[in-house]
Write a protein that holds these residues in place. Structure first.
Motif, PDB file in Angstrom:
ATOM      1  N   ILE A  40     -77.838  48.767  41.287  1.00  0.00           N
ATOM      2  CA  ILE A  40     -78.741  47.540  42.415  1.00  0.00           C
ATOM      3  C   ILE A  40     -80.595  47.994  41.961  1.00  0.00           C
ATOM      4  O   ILE A  40     -80.658  49.614  42.313  1.00  0.00           O
ATOM      5  CB  ILE A  40     -78.574  48.568  43.531  1.00  0.00           C
ATOM      6  N   LYS A  41     -81.449  47.015  42.463  1.00  0.00           N
ATOM      7  CA  LYS A  41     -82.269  47.509  41.729  1.00  0.00           C
ATOM      8  C   LYS A  41     -82.900  48.158  43.287  1.00  0.00           C
ATOM      9  O   LYS A  41     -83.218  46.943  44.178  1.00  0.00           O
ATOM     10  CB  LYS A  41     -83.202  45.876  41.333  1.00  0.00           C
ATOM     11  N   PRO A  42     -83.726  48.788  43.379  1.00  0.00           N
ATOM     12  CA  PRO A  42     -84.294  49.428  44.788  1.00  0.00           C
ATOM     13  C   PRO A  42     -85.677  48.512  45.068  1.00  0.00           C
ATOM     14  O   PRO A  42     -86.659  48.970  45.331  1.00  0.00           O
ATOM     15  CB  PRO A  42     -85.014  50.510  44.028  1.00  0.00           C
ATOM     16  N   ASP A  43     -85.699  47.765  45.042  1.00  0.00           N
ATOM     17  CA  ASP A  43     -86.832  46.121  45.442  1.00  0.00           C
ATOM     18  C   ASP A  43     -87.137  47.029  46.838  1.00  0.00           C
ATOM     19  O   ASP A  43     -88.280  46.848  46.652  1.00  0.00           O
ATOM     20  CB  ASP A  43     -86.270  45.233  45.503  1.00  0.00           C
ATOM     21  N   TYR A  44     -85.926  47.054  47.686  1.00  0.00           N
ATOM     22  CA  TYR A  44     -86.581  47.743  48.529  1.00  0.00           C
ATOM     23  C   TYR A  44     -86.450  48.736  49.728  1.00  0.00           C
ATOM     24  O   TYR A  44     -86.461  49.442  50.765  1.00  0.00           O
ATOM     25  CB  TYR A  44     -85.642  46.564  50.153  1.00  0.00           C
ATOM     26  N   ILE A  45     -86.364  49.471  48.222  1.00  0.00           N
ATOM     27  CA  ILE A  45     -86.951  51.003  48.938  1.00  0.00           C
ATOM     28  C   ILE A  45     -88.562  52.085  48.628  1.00  0.00           C
ATOM     29  O   ILE A  45     -88.450  51.379  46.955  1.00  0.00           O
ATOM     30  CB  ILE A  45     -85.830  52.090  47.595  1.00  0.00           C
ATOM     31  N   ASN A  46     -89.056  52.060  49.345  1.00  0.00           N
ATOM     32  CA  ASN A  46     -90.165  53.140  49.180  1.00  0.00           C
ATOM     33  C   ASN A  46     -89.715  54.616  49.059  1.00  0.00           C
ATOM     34  O   ASN A  46     -89.019  55.000  50.174  1.00  0.00           O
ATOM     35  CB  ASN A  46     -91.232  52.879  49.700  1.00  0.00           C
ATOM     36  N   THR A  47     -89.504  55.193  48.222  1.00  0.00           N
ATOM     37  CA  THR A  47     -89.290  56.187  47.725  1.00  0.00           C
ATOM     38  C   THR A  47     -90.018  56.919  48.396  1.00  0.00           C
ATOM     39  O   THR A  47     -89.683  58.538  48.743  1.00  0.00           O
ATOM     40  CB  THR A  47     -89.323  57.179  46.184  1.00  0.00           C
ATOM     41  N   SER A  48     -90.978  57.125  48.543  1.00  0.00           N
ATOM     42  CA  SER A  48     -92.108  58.136  49.466  1.00  0.00           C
ATOM     43  C   SER A  48     -91.600  58.368  50.782  1.00  0.00           C
ATOM     44  O   SER A  48     -93.381  59.266  51.814  1.00  0.00           O
ATOM     45  CB  SER A  48     -93.842  58.306  49.486  1.00  0.00           C
ATOM     46  N   LEU A 255     -77.771  56.994  55.217  1.00  0.00           N
ATOM     47  CA  LEU A 255     -77.990  55.021  55.147  1.00  0.00           C
ATOM     48  C   LEU A 255     -77.709  54.439  53.985  1.00  0.00           C
ATOM     49  O   LEU A 255     -77.740  55.032  52.547  1.00  0.00           O
ATOM     50  CB  LEU A 255     -80.089  55.143  55.328  1.00  0.00           C
ATOM     51  N   LEU A 256     -76.345  53.322  54.316  1.00  0.00           N
ATOM     52  CA  LEU A 256     -75.717  52.923  53.055  1.00  0.00           C
ATOM     53  C   LEU A 256     -76.041  52.182  52.365  1.00  0.00           C
ATOM     54  O   LEU A 256     -77.622  51.369  53.226  1.00  0.00           O
ATOM     55  CB  LEU A 256     -74.418  52.947  54.280  1.00  0.00           C
ATOM     56  N   LYS A 257     -76.020  51.841  51.627  1.00  0.00           N
ATOM     57  CA  LYS A 257     -76.478  50.890  50.432  1.00  0.00           C
ATOM     58  C   LYS A 257     -75.464  49.453  50.652  1.00  0.00           C
ATOM     59  O   LYS A 257     -74.249  49.740  51.576  1.00  0.00           O
ATOM     60  CB  LYS A 257     -75.898  51.436  48.667  1.00  0.00           C
ATOM     61  N   ASN A 258     -75.896  47.953  50.044  1.00  0.00           N
ATOM     62  CA  ASN A 258     -74.215  47.363  50.548  1.00  0.00           C
ATOM     63  C   ASN A 258     -74.226  47.059  49.279  1.00  0.00           C
ATOM     64  O   ASN A 258     -75.047  46.480  48.293  1.00  0.00           O
ATOM     65  CB  ASN A 258     -75.345  46.295  51.353  1.00  0.00           C
ATOM     66  N   PHE A 259     -72.431  47.188  48.942  1.00  0.00           N
ATOM     67  CA  PHE A 259     -72.466  46.942  47.333  1.00  0.00           C
ATOM     68  C   PHE A 259     -71.595  45.621  48.041  1.00  0.00           C
ATOM     69  O   PHE A 259     -71.677  45.011  46.092  1.00  0.00           O
ATOM     70  CB  PHE A 259     -71.501  47.374  46.712  1.00  0.00           C
ATOM     71  N   GLU A 260     -71.782  45.050  48.716  1.00  0.00           N
ATOM     72  CA  GLU A 260     -71.755  43.427  48.250  1.00  0.00           C
ATOM     73  C   GLU A 260     -72.512  42.480  48.108  1.00  0.00           C
ATOM     74  O   GLU A 260     -72.011  41.976  47.781  1.00  0.00           O
ATOM     75  CB  GLU A 260     -70.512  43.592  49.626  1.00  0.00           C
ATOM     76  N   ASN A 261     -73.049  43.186  48.985  1.00  0.00           N
ATOM     77  CA  ASN A 261     -74.505  41.707  47.898  1.00  0.00           C
ATOM     78  C   ASN A 261     -75.492  42.775  48.112  1.00  0.00           C
ATOM     79  O   ASN A 261     -76.309  42.565  48.513  1.00  0.00           O
ATOM     80  CB  ASN A 261     -74.512  41.071  49.418  1.00  0.00           C
ATOM     81  N   ALA A 262     -75.744  42.835  46.315  1.00  0.00           N
ATOM     82  CA  ALA A 262     -76.477  44.349  46.224  1.00  0.00           C
ATOM     83  C   ALA A 262     -78.267  43.485  45.894  1.00  0.00           C
ATOM     84  O   ALA A 262     -78.451  43.961  46.228  1.00  0.00           O
ATOM     85  CB  ALA A 262     -76.231  44.369  45.005  1.00  0.00           C
ATOM     86  N   SER A 263     -78.306  42.190  46.119  1.00  0.00           N
ATOM     87  CA  SER A 263     -79.633  41.383  45.809  1.00  0.00           C
ATOM     88  C   SER A 263     -80.512  41.510  46.895  1.00  0.00           C
ATOM     89  O   SER A 263     -81.662  41.129  47.463  1.00  0.00           O
ATOM     90  CB  SER A 263     -78.881  40.039  45.980  1.00  0.00           C
ATOM     91  N   ILE A 264     -79.693  41.836  48.107  1.00  0.00           N
ATOM     92  CA  ILE A 264     -81.024  42.655  49.203  1.00  0.00           C
ATOM     93  C   ILE A 264     -79.958  43.775  50.397  1.00  0.00           C
ATOM     94  O   ILE A 264     -80.774  44.234  50.669  1.00  0.00           O
ATOM     95  CB  ILE A 264     -80.169  41.826  50.269  1.00  0.00           C
ATOM     96  N   SER A 265     -79.481  44.371  49.566  1.00  0.00           N
ATOM     97  CA  SER A 265     -79.049  46.508  49.576  1.00  0.00           C
ATOM     98  C   SER A 265     -80.674  47.133  49.346  1.00  0.00           C
ATOM     99  O   SER A 265     -81.254  47.085  49.180  1.00  0.00           O
ATOM    100  CB  SER A 265     -78.258  46.674  48.754  1.00  0.00           C
ATOM    101  N   PRO A 266     -80.942  47.545  51.094  1.00  0.00           N
ATOM    102  CA  PRO A 266     -79.436  48.502  51.766  1.00  0.00           C
ATOM    103  C   PRO A 266     -78.659  47.389  53.577  1.00  0.00           C
ATOM    104  O   PRO A 266     -78.828  47.765  53.997  1.00  0.00           O
ATOM    105  CB  PRO A 266     -79.901  49.205  52.049  1.00  0.00           C
ATOM    106  N   TRP A 267     -79.394  46.214  52.896  1.00  0.00           N
ATOM    107  CA  TRP A 267     -79.539  45.280  54.072  1.00  0.00           C
ATOM    108  C   TRP A 267     -78.034  44.546  53.980  1.00  0.00           C
ATOM    109  O   TRP A 267     -77.690  44.291  53.366  1.00  0.00           O
ATOM    110  CB  TRP A 267     -81.059  44.173  54.271  1.00  0.00           C
ATOM    111  N   TYR A 268     -77.891  44.286  55.846  1.00  0.00           N
ATOM    112  CA  TYR A 268     -76.197  43.733  55.412  1.00  0.00           C
ATOM    113  C   TYR A 268     -76.595  42.445  56.851  1.00  0.00           C
ATOM    114  O   TYR A 268     -77.550  42.456  57.130  1.00  0.00           O
ATOM    115  CB  TYR A 268     -75.767  44.814  56.182  1.00  0.00           C
ATOM    116  N   ARG A 269     -76.168  41.648  56.118  1.00  0.00           N
ATOM    117  CA  ARG A 269     -75.704  40.691  57.044  1.00  0.00           C
ATOM    118  C   ARG A 269     -74.633  40.384  57.639  1.00  0.00           C
ATOM    119  O   ARG A 269     -73.566  40.746  56.670  1.00  0.00           O
ATOM    120  CB  ARG A 269     -75.556  38.800  56.298  1.00  0.00           C
ATOM    121  N   PHE A 270     -74.279  40.078  58.629  1.00  0.00           N
ATOM    122  CA  PHE A 270     -73.321  39.914  59.734  1.00  0.00           C
ATOM    123  C   PHE A 270     -72.774  37.884  59.946  1.00  0.00           C
ATOM    124  O   PHE A 270     -72.956  37.504  60.061  1.00  0.00           O
ATOM    125  CB  PHE A 270     -72.585  40.650  60.378  1.00  0.00           C
TER     126      PHE A 270
END
Length: 292
Positions: A40-48, A255-270
């Protein structure tokens, strides 16, 4: 030639095993620990980032849903987290075997008694919020038997006497309103409440009305429960959510990753008619409940 054929057979067998186990799915049940290694590319993760809202960035076109200052929603969104790279630690101080499931560890202490499991961790977070905002009179939960046990009654010295499913309360201790006694009360709740009691007690929430603080639940023994800790919306009204969980054995809340939709991980749609797959659990139905 025989060595070549044997190697080929082994390789094919391994591929079949990986194919069958990678998604970690089993209709109607959960499988812990059976999950593929997903890049998963950490596009939405700010490590700081040191809170949920500062650790996780927004996809293009989305903004965070606004909630009132001091609300439970804002409390969760701004919950403090450990430094990036922190590991999931079990109650006995051992490392959990699956360290690729999470993008953050919440600052929720894990007692060494092993009682604070998935539902318990969420009841603790809710109770600590009420305590912090001087709403102690609202702290209380049903036992699985259906009997209500409040912090106020416990603090006055009342303790439950339990015979199978029959519960009565008797004043057997001196009044004690201390924070130390508050955590003893929570240990009692962890012992006699759980996903099944929460499902039975709390309000069910339609999917189109869910918000931060609502919990995705599969009632049972065992069951599982996860909580929405952030919420974002775009101009078309489409929403995304972040999920966090405690677990069994008792361990760090993550806080969980989203393996089913890695393109938006860790965000989820329901989606109403779609199951939800999270790294450690399969929810065959999207059932949400809400704290009182």
């Amino acid at each position: 030639m025989k060595k070549y054929i044997l190697s080929l057979v082994i390789a094919v067998a391994l591929l079949l095993i990986l194919k069958n186990s990678a998604r970690g799915k089993m209709a109607g049940n959960y499988i812990k620990g059976v999950v593929s290694t997903v890049s998963i590319k950490p596009d939405y993760i700010n490590t700081s980032g040191n809170s949920i809202s500062t650790r996780v960035l927004l996809p293009d076109g989305y903004k965070r849903v606004v909630y009132e200052n001091g609300s439970f929603e804002e409390y969760l969104r701004n919950y403090r987290i450990k430094p990036h790279g922190s590991k999931i630690i079990n109650y006995d101080n051992s490392e959990y075997f699956a360290q690729n499931w999470h993008d953050a560890i919440l600052e929720v202490p894990v007692p060494s008694n092993g009682l604070q499991q998935c539902a318990d961790a969420l009841m603790r977070i809710r109770s600590e919020y009420l305590w912090k905002h001087n709403r102690k009179g609202e702290i209380g939960f049903n036992f699985t038997s259906g009997h209500y046990c409040s912090w106020q009654k416990y603090a006055k010295g009342y303790r439950p006497k339990i015979k199978v499913s029959h519960v009565t309360f008797h004043k057997t201790a001196s009044p004690d309103y201390s924070k130390f006694n508050f955590y003893r009360y929570l240990n009692l709740i962890y012992t006699y409440a759980g996903t099944l009691s929460m499902y039975s007690e709390l309000q069910k929430v339609p999917l189109n009305e869910i918000k931060i603080g609502d919990m995705l639940v599969k009632p049972g023994s065992p069951g599982h429960i996860e909580i929405i800790v952030d919420e974002a919306i775009n101009g078309q009204g489409d929403k995304l959510y972040l999920l966090a969980q405690g677990n069994t054995p008792a361990q760090s809340v993550c806080l969980l990753k989203n393996f089913e939709n890695a393109s938006i991980s860790p965000w989820y749609r329901f989606d109403k008619n779609e199951p939800v797959y999270t790294p450690s659990y399969y929810f065959d139905k999207t059932i949400f409940i809400r704290f009182k």
